[in-house]
Design an enzyme around this catalytic site. Sequence first.
Site, PDB file in Angstrom:
ATOM      1  N   THR A  27       0.824  -1.209   0.000  1.00 17.34           N
ATOM      2  CA  THR A  27       0.000   0.000   0.000  1.00 17.34           C
ATOM      3  C   THR A  27       0.863   1.265   0.000  1.00 17.34           C
ATOM      4  O   THR A  27       1.986   1.256   0.525  1.00 17.34           O
ATOM      5  CB  THR A  27      -0.892  -0.005   1.263  1.00 17.34           C
ATOM      6  N   ASP A  28       0.289   2.356  -0.516  1.00 18.03           N
ATOM      7  CA  ASP A  28       1.011   3.633  -0.474  1.00 18.03           C
ATOM      8  C   ASP A  28       1.151   4.158   0.955  1.00 18.03           C
ATOM      9  O   ASP A  28       1.943   5.074   1.210  1.00 18.03           O
ATOM     10  CB  ASP A  28       0.331   4.685  -1.369  1.00 18.03           C
ATOM     11  N   GLU A  29       0.364   3.575   1.887  1.00  9.76           N
ATOM     12  CA  GLU A  29       0.431   4.066   3.277  1.00  9.76           C
ATOM     13  C   GLU A  29       1.798   3.814   3.919  1.00  9.76           C
ATOM     14  O   GLU A  29       2.105   4.408   4.951  1.00  9.76           O
ATOM     15  CB  GLU A  29      -0.674   3.428   4.126  1.00  9.76           C
TER      16      GLU A  29
ATOM     17  N   TYR B 168      -1.524  -0.278  11.228  1.00 12.76           N
ATOM     18  CA  TYR B 168      -1.754  -0.955   9.944  1.00 12.76           C
ATOM     19  C   TYR B 168      -0.591  -0.707   8.990  1.00 12.76           C
ATOM     20  O   TYR B 168       0.024  -1.644   8.466  1.00 12.76           O
ATOM     21  CB  TYR B 168      -3.070  -0.482   9.307  1.00 12.76           C
TER      22      TYR B 168
ATOM     23  N   LYS C 246       2.325  -3.271   7.379  1.00 13.25           N
ATOM     24  CA  LYS C 246       2.523  -3.488   5.943  1.00 13.25           C
ATOM     25  C   LYS C 246       3.961  -3.143   5.535  1.00 13.25           C
ATOM     26  O   LYS C 246       4.565  -3.836   4.716  1.00 13.25           O
ATOM     27  CB  LYS C 246       1.535  -2.630   5.132  1.00 13.25           C
TER      28      LYS C 246
END
Length: 339
Positions: A125-127, A153, A157
């Site tokens: 994810t870009d997060e 979260y 990741k």
Amino acid sequence: MTILVTGGAGFIGSNFIAYERRVHPEDRILCVDALTYAGNMENLAPFMDDPLFRFVKADIADRQAIYALFEEEKPDIVVNFAAETHVDRSVHDPEVFLRTNMMGTQVLMDACRKYGIQRYHQVSTDEVYGDLPLDEPDLFFTEETPLHTSSPYSASKASADLMVLAYHRTFGLPVSITRCSNNYGPYQFPEKLIPLMISRALKDQTLPVYGTGENVRDWLFVDDHCSAIDLVMRKGRVGEVYNVGGHNERTNLEVVKTILRELNKPESLITFVTDRPGHDRRYAIDPAKIHGELGWLPETKFDDGIRATIRWYLDNVGWLERIIAGEYQDYYEKMYAGR
Ligand code: NAD
Ligand code: DAU
């Protein structure tokens, strides 16, 4: 070729299975999912009678179960979608995020090492890059942007991504990673912004917008994410990370107002509520690498995608209602017991 898709009963995983059956009908899909609250067998109903599809209920962090499955099936490609995915839940209960997102990834890669694999692909994810300021619109996440996570979260990741790259460098595992921006489309669980707002607006309930609603997300229609993953896992360079996004930035307030307009509901339903702790301000992807190396481009414009998504939820109110009532969790037992 057998492709092992983990987390295939969730939002993106089930859309990915549909994409693969459509675009590569010659390949066999083996779907593994633990059927957590986010896993829904209804999402897999279209494939259950397909001879080139098999579903196995298993936890990716269960080493014994995963090794037994690899021993039996010897998949050629593994695509790991399985994860705890909701930022708000990670604020309340981080532990399960570490177990599934980090340990589960490690177990899958250990199985790949033990039994051999053509490609292990991690859906990230870009997060993992943290956030961008709101007042510098020319800044974007590239693959070189340092990892700088905000929530349990995103930290879980990012940890998994680091482990994937370490397994490549240390053990030579043939890996790739995609880091995508916010997805929307059919089958998204109604805890995430777009389906939550659609389902609440349909019932004339208030729409809870965090903070001022000025946070920005970079929205991508789920099919465009699926085509990017498919390209990278088949043709992307081993050991590489590819960012995926379509330059579709919108503030949360803009997204919510669009939904209200499409549903012909009043803006008075919008209610500003206490902000999410650690709330990331802006995500924005620079997709130059995947475009330059693999020719990937998104096909769906936001205005078309959001309309198609709203139409899907209107046509599938039963799907939404069964989730809200909790009945979807009995579906597996009722429909597929003994299969
Ligand atoms: P989702 O929450 O809709 O689905 C997750 C699926 O994983 C569910 O079917 C769940 O049952 C399964 N699962 C959870 N824990 C498991 C375990 N221990 N073992 C086996 N299965 C398990 O998630 P999603 O939105 O479809 O996201 C899929 C992947 O894409 C995730 O890795 C997520 O980080 C990533 N991603 C999501 C987005 C987005 O906008 N939704 C964007 C970029 C990346
Ligand atoms: O960027 C990719 C990520 O996008 C994925 O890795 C995550 O799995 C996925 O959940 C998503 O994370 P977000 O936190 O951006 O998604 P969410 O739908 O939870 O929230 C989108 C924005 O809307 C965010 O700024 C918070 C806001 N929001 C969300 C909810 C649920 C609200 O204002 N009100 C809400 O009720």
